[in-house]
Design a protein around this motif. Structure first.
Motif: not given
Length: 233
Positions: A104-131
């Protein structure tokens, strides 16, 4: 009447320790037993338990490790309310009823994830975990058969996942009964308030206090967090 002071823990009743397989998740019946035992053993915790009633740890959620890790990562260094708000916004972006999956995380852009309130650091963690979940680097199938310490050792190998994050997974997703997150700032504050401690308790003292709560330190921790909600964190 003088200020109530904390006295060192009661000795544990050996009949209630070591009598169950702590690798198992809690059931609703375990929650009832935990409340009764904690109220009997700890007169400081007892009125908090009476005030908040049924423990809010939900049973039967242990099937999805990825979902639990996502929720725990989102919650890092946030109040309960702020974490719930951001996690709710994140779920609103996702298909399948809002259940987080690696796909589910694949089609979501970084901007979309940042807009929900995620920090860049947490966004990176979630991308890494998903991968890593998608390429098979992380195999969570055997986790439910591991001890708490083994799960901590396994999952803290993942970028952005430390001991606290795994402890939240153990309590709220795997519903392990005897997890005590002594490094959680809310737990530290709640213990200091409840036991009228003059200074901030260190980890050693926290563990000494928590000995009386075995084998249900997870449940005791939930009530300590609950005690902060009405007073503000």
């Amino acid at each position: 009447m003088g200020r109530r002071r904390f006295r060192d823990p009661f000795s544990a009743d050996p009949r209630e320790n070591g009598s169950r397989n702590l690798f198992l998740s809690m059931t609703p019946d375990d929650m009832v037993r935990a409340r009764r035992m904690l109220m009997r053993r700890d007169p400081v915790l007892a009125p908090i338990i009476r005030k908040y009633g049924q423990c809010g740890i939900k049973t039967g959620r242990e099937g999805d490790i990825f979902c639990g890790l996502v929720e725990a990562i989102v919650s890092q260094q946030l109040s309960t309310r702020a974490a719930a708000t951001i996690y709710g916004r994140l779920r609103a972006l996702l298909p399948n009823g809002g259940t987080p999956t690696p796909e589910a995380f694949i089609p979501l852009s970084d901007e979309q994830l940042r807009n929900v309130g995620l920090s860049r650091q947490k966004l990176g963690y979630l991308r890494d975990l998903s991968g890593k979940m998608l390429d098979g680097s992380i195999n969570t199938d055997g986790l439910v058969q591991m001890s708490d310490d083994e799960i901590v050792a396994e999952l803290t190998k993942i970028k952005g996942i430390g001991r606290w994050t795994v402890e939240m997974l153990l309590i709220f997703r795997l519903t392990r009964p005897d997890v005590f997150p002594a490094g959680d700032l809310g737990i530290v504050k709640a213990v200091q308030r409840a036991y009228n401690l003059r200074g901030t308790p260190d980890v050693k003292r926290l563990h000494r206090i928590a000995e009386r709560w075995r084998p249900y330190r997870s449940v005791a921790s939930w009530y300590l967090w609950a005690s902060l909600e009405s007073k503000g964190k």
